[in-house]
Write a protein that holds these residues in place. Structure first.
Motif, PDB file in Angstrom:
ATOM      1  N   ARG A 180       0.837  -1.187   0.000  1.00  0.00           N
ATOM      2  CA  ARG A 180       0.000   0.000   0.000  1.00  0.00           C
ATOM      3  C   ARG A 180       0.877   1.243   0.000  1.00  0.00           C
ATOM      4  NH1 ARG A 180      -4.418  -2.099   4.507  1.00  0.00           N
ATOM      5  NH2 ARG A 180      -5.564  -3.463   3.091  1.00  0.00           N
ATOM      6  N   ARG A 225      -2.753   6.558   6.025  1.00  0.00           N
ATOM      7  CA  ARG A 225      -2.349   5.500   6.958  1.00  0.00           C
ATOM      8  C   ARG A 225      -3.553   4.990   7.735  1.00  0.00           C
ATOM      9  NH1 ARG A 225       3.059   4.892   8.789  1.00  0.00           N
ATOM     10  NH2 ARG A 225       4.541   5.983   7.452  1.00  0.00           N
ATOM     11  N   TYR A 237      -6.688   5.170   6.920  1.00  0.00           N
ATOM     12  CA  TYR A 237      -7.592   4.475   5.999  1.00  0.00           C
ATOM     13  C   TYR A 237      -7.114   3.042   5.746  1.00  0.00           C
ATOM     14  CZ  TYR A 237      -9.404   3.043   1.450  1.00  0.00           C
ATOM     15  OH  TYR A 237      -9.946   2.329   0.423  1.00  0.00           O
ATOM     16  N   HIS A 238      -5.845   2.862   5.557  1.00  0.00           N
ATOM     17  CA  HIS A 238      -5.326   1.524   5.277  1.00  0.00           C
ATOM     18  C   HIS A 238      -5.400   0.625   6.510  1.00  0.00           C
ATOM     19  CE1 HIS A 238      -2.810   3.192   1.706  1.00  0.00           C
ATOM     20  NE2 HIS A 238      -4.033   2.843   1.342  1.00  0.00           N
ATOM     21  N   TRP A 274      -3.551   0.749  -5.324  1.00  0.00           N
ATOM     22  CA  TRP A 274      -2.425   0.271  -4.515  1.00  0.00           C
ATOM     23  C   TRP A 274      -1.265  -0.157  -5.399  1.00  0.00           C
ATOM     24  CZ3 TRP A 274      -5.777  -3.235  -0.848  1.00  0.00           C
ATOM     25  CH2 TRP A 274      -6.419  -2.408   0.091  1.00  0.00           C
ATOM     26  N   GLY A 309       1.075   2.582  -4.659  1.00  0.00           N
ATOM     27  CA  GLY A 309       1.603   2.013  -3.432  1.00  0.00           C
ATOM     28  C   GLY A 309       2.993   1.444  -3.532  1.00  0.00           C
TER      29      GLY A 309
END
Length: 977
Positions: free
Chosen positions: A78, A89, A91-92, A311, A315
């Protein structure tokens, strides 16, 4: 013994214990066997896959190629925008919903103070442009309400009859900037401010209609570009009341400077939006470039931008890998809009697409898909690749790569490969031609259809007229005398007799250029001071190389001036490129590329590899002159001495020699003769003349002849004999080569073999060594030194000592082995010591200092043979290997020790081998004939050959046990008239 002709699968057992003299019935655990004394062919590198890699790639009508269904890219990590960023951060980690992440992320850009304290950045966010791009793409998957808030609808203003009043509309705030003006034309709208009062914006320079000139240029540019892109087949949907927006004035993001234009994939009016800082003043070129990015976003996903895709793209390594091709093709596409509409820009910006070409050509060794970050890096000069591939295929090539991206989730390198494959070509094989074209930077030489020379240049006249202009200001790319600016290269002035190694560090898909300049008045004066340029590019399946030959501008002679190609030379099967008649003012350029590619730009950039290149210039061979005669045999006598001496000795010895092969001989100063044998059976024999199955067998021995008396020398003891040259490990052993006298000592070549598996044939040549023996103590060497072994050739098939060669060199002969049609290799060293001097190796172009450059000479020799002086010429004697199990012994003559050898003549046909031979035994073979100089004089020669059996049985009924006389040398005498 060395492997002879085609031996089939028969073998006599030799376990590891046998190699040091144990009884021969010791069978390996897997019950595998091999024949007594059998030697394999030295491991020779397989021919390169090779010819294909240098064939001209000719495009055929395009046919889509289905992707490999098993090929899946690993999921990327990510995205990470540094330790100070909190929203993505959270959100992930599942602490924020997608809508909240989009909403708060956008707020952090527009009004950071409105973001909840726990989510506010604690410092600078890394790569803010990518951060904003990521939020933009996330919004595509947010709820409509959130998406509209982040990507609002912005209508175009209405023009008045009197003219334009772009700044009459209400103010509009976007990414922290209030825009007072908006202008539209057709499908496009521009948000902007006019510079003044300390406010950045477009210059306050207006057309008569009241619109800022810069804005009008941008609108005109967008309208012209979209028309051309659509004509080229690129999609850009028309949406009523939702124009595509260019925002001019995005100078910072998250408080950090923004210095380069970029495109949000999902922005105003829920579609790609161009964001431009006010430092950008290329009003005509820039919109064309950025609009192509808008086109590219149409290919990113069939329906909508998914989170998994985000991602992948942002990411991990994907963003740079994708952006490399985005920028490369955007520069190419901007150029096409000019070419298709007459080639000129109203602001003279039509050449700006090429302004960064030096970023590629100053560093040709960098990765093909190298990426240097948004707004920077070599991707902005990599338009060369789409330009080259389009010329090699058709105008739809670039579009088809983007269709591959969309349809098959390919990254650009994958998409390029598959698109090239659709034209029935191989991208890997095109890389060398691409780098040659880059070196020349001009139109390819004319050639008849199918125009295979077209691959070496560009049809685009800008290659010569424009691209070069961006190289002149750099020392590494400026003209150095060969003619005009070119990519960075390494220049070498090369006198005849030079030999040098180069070590070049490349990244995947990169290239290196070496210019070799012939030096005036250096070389063989008999051919106009010529030499042969030899370049060993080594055998690497992921390396392609070629040499281009030309002369500098104004040079005399018949070679064309740079950049017109006179000759292109490719490596032979051994990786060697040769340029004959290399003489001033010739220049030869070596082009080498690493053809292995990586789909990820970061991995390609981070994977340096050193490529070794060996260059030398050799002088032509100086063959001697003589009255060359054919070897006409006038008489022949069989079973001559010392054959009966060996037979008698074998019958009576208690622990000495009873059979062996190789059978080389060296005469000592006191008149004694040392016989050199490989696999040797030791005594005693049984009283009835048979051999006991417990008889020891060792890999090498000496037998000293003093008159009619013979004495065997081996290592170990009589009760536990070992080879005279013992193994260095439990998996290696030595077989013997030829020997001679050097510095008052006996010097013998040994070839070491290595067992690498359990099978009877699981062994291979390992290395060559030379052992020195004190003549007063032949039981063990006083020293052992390595000999050249890099080519896999077992040297020592024959020696011609310096004392007999006639030129002060000792000649060392070897064999490039194969089941049949074996070929001769020749080396030489000054003086008699094989290990202390510098070896030189025969090539048709001269003597090389590099073993791997050695080339074969005569075809049809055996693993062991001899070269002997004869009345001002040289006699080569060898078993014929042009047919399997041949019984023919052939002679050749030459004026020089290194040939060429002529007058192929049969000297004798060995009667023993085969079912109709003198033994009437299909297992019996004969092999490896050579002359014994110590027993020969004048026109009369004594020669020997070996006889053996492929009967593998270790029993009283086996050939080697019931009849020990089979495995012994035969001697005959012949006279040449």
């Amino acid at each position: 013994m060395r492997k002879i002709l085609a031996m089939g699968t028969a073998a006599v057992t030799l376990a590891a214990a046998v190699l040091v003299g144990s009884p021969s019935q010791a069978v390996p655990p897997d019950d595998t066997t091999r024949r007594v004394g059998d030697r394999p062919a030295p491991t020779t590198p397989a021919p390169e896959a090779g010819a294909d890699r240098y064939k001209a790639q000719i495009a055929k009508p395009y046919q889509p190629v289905a992707p490999d269904p098993k090929a899946k890219r690993p999921k990327a990590d990510r995205p990470d925008f540094g330790p100070h960023e909190k929203i993505v951060r959270a959100y992930h980690r599942g602490q924020l919903s997608l809508d909240d992440a989009v909403r708060y992320g956008t707020m952090s850009v527009d009004s950071p103070a409105s973001v909840p304290a726990r989510l506010r950045p604690t410092g600078a966010i890394e790569d803010p442009a990518t951060y904003l791009t990521y939020l933009s793409m996330l919004s595509a998957s947010a709820t409509p309400a959130t998406s509209r808030a982040v990507t609002p609808t912005l209508a175009a203003p209405t023009a008045t009859a009197a003219g334009y009043d772009d700044c009459a509309a209400e103010d509009y705030e976007y990414i922290g900037v209030t825009y007072k003006c908006r202008a539209s034309a057709g499908e496009f709208l521009i948000l902007y401010n006019v510079a003044g009062g300390g406010q950045p914006g477009v210059p306050a320079d207006y057309n008569p209609n009241g619109r800022a000139k810069a804005v009008q240029y941008m609108l005109n540019s967008l309208s012209m570009a979209v028309s051309e892109y659509r004509a080229m087949g690129y999609p850009l949907p028309v949406r009523a009341d939702k124009p595509y927006v260019l925002v001019y004035g995005v100078n910072s993001i998250l408080g950090q400077p923004n210095t380069a234009p970029f495109v949000l994939p999902f922005g105003l009016n829920q579609q790609p939006t161009i964001l431009v800082p006010t430092s950008e003043t290329r009003w005509d070129y820039m919109p064309r470039h950025e609009l192509f990015h808008v086109m590219q976003y149409q290919y990113w996903d069939k329906s909508s931008v998914s989170l998994d895709f985000l991602w992948q793209l942002v990411g991990g390594k994907e963003f740079g890998s994708m952006n490399w091709w985005m920028e490369s093709t955007a520069e190419w596409a901007a150029h096409q809009t000019y070419v298709r509409t007459g080639g000129l820009s109203p602001l003279s910006e039509h050449n700006d697409y090429a302004r960064n070409v030096s970023r590629v050509l100053r560093k040709p060794g960098q990765a093909l898909n190298s990426w240097g970050g948004l707004g920077e890096g070599s991707q902005y000069g990599s338009f060369l690749l789409p330009a080259y591939l389009t010329e090699r295929t058709d105008g739809a090539f670039v579009r088809r790569t983007w269709e591959n991206v969309r349809n098959h989730d390919h990254l650009p390198i994958e998409a390029i490969r598959k698109t090239v494959e659709g034209y029935s070509m191989n991208f890997k094989y095109m890389l060398l031609d691409y780098h040659i074209a880059n070196y020349r930077l001009t139109k390819a030489n004319a050639a008849p259809p199918p125009d295979v020379w077209g691959r070496y240049g560009y049809q685009d006249p800008d290659a010569h007229n424009v691209w070069r202009t961006f190289l002149y200001s750099y020392s590494e790319t400026a003209d150095d005398g060969l003619g005009d600016a070119r990519p960075a290269r390494k220049k070498h002035t090369v006198p005849a007799g030079t030999h040098t190694e180069y070590h070049d560090i490349l990244r995947k898909g990169g290239a290196v250029y070496h210019d070799f300049w012939a030096k005036a008045q250096s070389g063989d004066p008999d051919c106009g001071y010529c030499s042969t340029l030899m370049v060993d590019t080594t055998k690497d399946p992921n390396r392609s190389s070629a040499i281009i030959v030309w002369s500098p501008k104004g040079s005399p002679g018949n070679l064309a001036e740079y950049p017109t190609i006179e000759t292109v030379k490719y490596p032979d099967a051994g990786g060697l490129i040769t340029v004959s008649n290399f003489a001033y003012p010739m220049v030869a350029t070596l082009v080498t590329t690493w053809t292995e590619l990586d789909i990820h730009s970061q991995d390609a950039d981070d994977s340096p590899k050193t490529f070794d290149t060996y260059m030398e210039t050799t002088l032509p061979l100086k063959e001697r002159s003589c009255a060359l005669r054919a070897p006409n045999v006038t008489s022949r006598t069989l079973n001559v001495a010392p054959e009966s001496t060996f037979n008698s000795y074998a019958a009576t010895t208690r622990d000495g020699w009873t059979g062996g092969d190789s059978t080389y001989s060296v005469k000592l100063p006191d008149g004694r003769i040392i016989w050199l044998f490989s696999d040797t059976w030791l005594g005693p024999l049984n009283s009835n003349g048979t051999r006991p199955t417990t008889a020891p067998l060792v890999n090498n021995t000496f037998v000293v002849q003093n008159g009619n008396s013979l004495t065997t020398y081996h290592g170990g003891t009589a009760g536990a004999p070992r080879p005279i040259m013992g193994p260095t490990s439990t998996t290696t052993w030595y077989w013997i080569g030829d020997g001679h006298l050097s510095g008052g000592q006996l010097q013998v070549v040994f070839q070491e073999y290595l067992k690498f598996g359990p099978g009877g044939w699981d062994f291979r040549f390992n290395r060559n060594v030379v052992a020195d023996f004190d003549l007063s103590n032949l039981h063990a060497p006083v020293r052992v030194r390595d000999l050249p072994s890099a080519s896999g050739v077992a040297w020592g098939s024959a020696l011609l000592p310096a004392s007999r060669s006639g030129d002060g060199y000792t000649y060392i002969y070897g064999v490039d082995d194969s089941p049949t049609h074996k070929q001769m290799r020749i080396a030489r060293v000054q003086g008699s010591d094989l290990a202390s001097g510098t070896w030189q190796y025969y090539t048709p172009w001269g003597w090389t200092f590099r073993e791997q450059n050695a080339r074969n000479m005569l075809t049809g020799i055996a693993n062991e043979y001899s070269v002997t002086p004869w009345n001002g010429q040289y006699l080569l004697l060898s078993q014929d290997s042009t047919e399997a199990f041949s019984g023919r012994i052939m002679a050749y003559t030459s004026c020089s020790p290194f040939g060429p050898f002529h007058h192929r003549t049969e000297v004798y046909r060995m009667p023993e081998p085969g079912p109709y031979g003198s033994y009437w035994n299909p297992n019996v073979i004969s092999y490896n004939a050579h002359v014994h100089a110590s027993l020969s004089s004048g026109n009369t020669f004594v020669a020997s050959y070996n006889v053996n059996s492929m009967d593998t049985r270790v029993s009283p009924e086996g050939d080697h046990y019931r009849d020990p006389g089979i495995y012994r040398p035969r001697f005959f005498r012949f006279t040449l008239g």
